[in-house]
Design a protein around this motif. Structure first.
Motif, PDB file in Angstrom:
ATOM      1  N   SER A  30       0.854  -1.189   0.000  1.00  0.00           N
ATOM      2  CA  SER A  30       0.000   0.000   0.000  1.00  0.00           C
ATOM      3  C   SER A  30       0.884   1.231   0.000  1.00  0.00           C
ATOM      4  O   SER A  30       2.051   1.158   0.390  1.00  0.00           O
ATOM      5  CB  SER A  30      -0.883   0.007   1.252  1.00  0.00           C
ATOM      6  N   MET A  31       0.346   2.334  -0.446  1.00  0.00           N
ATOM      7  CA  MET A  31       1.156   3.553  -0.440  1.00  0.00           C
ATOM      8  C   MET A  31       0.281   4.805  -0.421  1.00  0.00           C
ATOM      9  O   MET A  31      -0.914   4.748  -0.708  1.00  0.00           O
ATOM     10  CB  MET A  31       2.087   3.596  -1.641  1.00  0.00           C
ATOM     11  N   LEU A  32       0.912   5.888  -0.075  1.00  0.00           N
ATOM     12  CA  LEU A  32       0.236   7.184  -0.034  1.00  0.00           C
ATOM     13  C   LEU A  32       0.921   8.070  -1.071  1.00  0.00           C
ATOM     14  O   LEU A  32       2.138   8.098  -1.151  1.00  0.00           O
ATOM     15  CB  LEU A  32       0.422   7.786   1.357  1.00  0.00           C
ATOM     16  N   ARG A  33       0.108   8.748  -1.890  1.00  0.00           N
ATOM     17  CA  ARG A  33       0.694   9.647  -2.898  1.00  0.00           C
ATOM     18  C   ARG A  33       0.093  11.029  -2.718  1.00  0.00           C
ATOM     19  O   ARG A  33      -1.108  11.165  -2.480  1.00  0.00           O
ATOM     20  CB  ARG A  33       0.395   9.130  -4.294  1.00  0.00           C
ATOM     21  N   VAL A  34       0.937  12.018  -2.808  1.00  0.00           N
ATOM     22  CA  VAL A  34       0.461  13.400  -2.760  1.00  0.00           C
ATOM     23  C   VAL A  34       0.688  14.000  -4.145  1.00  0.00           C
ATOM     24  O   VAL A  34       1.798  13.936  -4.670  1.00  0.00           O
ATOM     25  CB  VAL A  34       1.217  14.218  -1.688  1.00  0.00           C
ATOM     26  N   ASN A  35      -0.373  14.499  -4.761  1.00  0.00           N
ATOM     27  CA  ASN A  35      -0.263  15.127  -6.085  1.00  0.00           C
ATOM     28  C   ASN A  35      -0.479  16.630  -5.942  1.00  0.00           C
ATOM     29  O   ASN A  35      -1.375  17.056  -5.206  1.00  0.00           O
ATOM     30  CB  ASN A  35      -1.349  14.590  -7.024  1.00  0.00           C
ATOM     31  N   HIS A  36       0.316  17.372  -6.666  1.00  0.00           N
ATOM     32  CA  HIS A  36       0.151  18.832  -6.655  1.00  0.00           C
ATOM     33  C   HIS A  36       0.032  19.302  -8.093  1.00  0.00           C
ATOM     34  O   HIS A  36       0.881  18.980  -8.937  1.00  0.00           O
ATOM     35  CB  HIS A  36       1.353  19.493  -5.978  1.00  0.00           C
ATOM     36  N   TYR A  37      -1.038  20.017  -8.399  1.00  0.00           N
ATOM     37  CA  TYR A  37      -1.256  20.525  -9.759  1.00  0.00           C
ATOM     38  C   TYR A  37      -1.263  22.047  -9.707  1.00  0.00           C
ATOM     39  O   TYR A  37      -2.125  22.645  -9.039  1.00  0.00           O
ATOM     40  CB  TYR A  37      -2.609  20.042 -10.300  1.00  0.00           C
ATOM     41  N   PRO A  38      -0.360  22.701 -10.414  1.00  0.00           N
ATOM     42  CA  PRO A  38      -0.373  24.171 -10.441  1.00  0.00           C
ATOM     43  C   PRO A  38      -1.664  24.654 -11.108  1.00  0.00           C
ATOM     44  O   PRO A  38      -2.318  23.882 -11.810  1.00  0.00           O
ATOM     45  CB  PRO A  38       0.843  24.525 -11.292  1.00  0.00           C
ATOM     46  N   PRO A  39      -2.023  25.909 -10.912  1.00  0.00           N
ATOM     47  CA  PRO A  39      -3.248  26.419 -11.535  1.00  0.00           C
ATOM     48  C   PRO A  39      -3.169  26.348 -13.058  1.00  0.00           C
ATOM     49  O   PRO A  39      -2.088  26.177 -13.618  1.00  0.00           O
ATOM     50  CB  PRO A  39      -3.315  27.872 -11.079  1.00  0.00           C
TER      51      PRO A  39
END
Ligand SMILES: O=C(O)CCC(=O)C(=O)O
Ligand SMILES: [Fe+2]
Length: 185
Positions: A30-39
Motif C-alpha cells: 500500500s502507499m500514499l501519494r500526494v499530487n500537486h497541480y499548479p493552476p
C-alpha cells in the motif's frame, strides 16, 4: 479503513474479510501519494494534470483541497467531472486488482485530472494493495455467478506490477491477464 469489508458485504460474499485481509497484511503493498497541480496556465485554458489511467491496487481513497479537476470516464467514453470534494468527503475508486478479484463485477474506472482552476489542486491518495507475493484469482463465488466463466487468470501482484511498469499509463494493463472468451479453467 472499512471500505474493503463493506465492498465484500455489498457483493454478497460469504467471506467479508476477503479484501480486508489482503490490504491489512503487514507486508501489503500500500502507499500514499500526494499530487500537486499548479493552476491553469491562462484563464479559459485546460491542461492535462494527470493522464488517463486506472489505479492498479485494490482500492484508492482520495481527498483533495476542494479544487476541481478530477474526471471519470463513463461507459460511453465521455468524461464526467467529479464534484470538488468538501472537507467531509472521500473519493473511493476500485483498482485493477479488485476488478480481477471480483471477476470483472467491479470495474476499475478510468480517470484523469484536467486542470482548469485558478487555484492549485492538491490531492492525497491512499492506495490499498495486496502483498507482492499474493496470488490473485477471481473469487470462486463470483465466478459461479458468471456461469463458471473466469475472466482473469491467476497472477501474483508482483507479476502485475512488473507487467504494468512495461506499459504506458493509459493502457489497459489488466488486459494482459484476461482469459479468452472460451477458456474457463
Ligand atoms: O489528483 C487526483 O485527483 C487524481 C490522482 C490519481 O488519479 C492518482 O494519483 O492515481
Ligand atoms: Fe489514479
Amino acid at each position: 479503513m472499512h471500505s474493503p469489508r463493506l465492498m465484500a458485504e455489498g457483493l454478497g460474499l460469504d467471506d467479508h474479510a476477503a479484501f480486508a485481509r489482503l490490504v491489512q497484511a503487514s507486508d501489503s503493498d500500500s502507499m500514499l501519494r500526494v499530487n500537486h497541480y499548479p493552476p491553469r496556465p491562462e484563464p479559459g485554458q485546460v491542461a492535462t494534470g494527470f493522464g488517463e489511467h486506472t489505479d492498479p491496487q485494490i482500492v484508492s481513497v482520495l481527498r483533495s483541497n476542494a479544487t476541481s479537476g478530477l474526471e471519470i470516464c463513463l461507459r460511453d467514453g465521455t468524461w464526467a467531472a467529479v464534484p470538488a470534494d468538501d472537507a467531509a468527503s472521500f473519493f473511493v475508486n476500485a483498482g485493477d486488482a479488485l476488478q480481477a478479484l471480483t471477476n470483472g463485477r467491479v470495474r476499475s474506472v478510468r480517470h484523469r485530472v484536467m486542470v482548469s482552476s485558478a487555484r492549485p489542486r492538491v490531492s492525497v491518495v491512499f492506495f490499498a494493495g495486496p502483498p507482492l507475493r499474493e496470488r490473485l484469482a477471481p473469487l470462486p463465488g463470483l465466478v459461479d455467478r458468471e456461469g463458471g466463466r473466469r475472466r482473469y487468470r491467476d497472477f501474483t501482484w508482483r507479476e502485475y506490477k512488473t507487467s504494468a511498469f512495461r506499459t504506458k499509463l493509459a493502457e489497459n494493463r489488466l488486459g494482459y491477464f484476461e482469459t479468452t472468451a472460451a477458456a474457463t479453467s
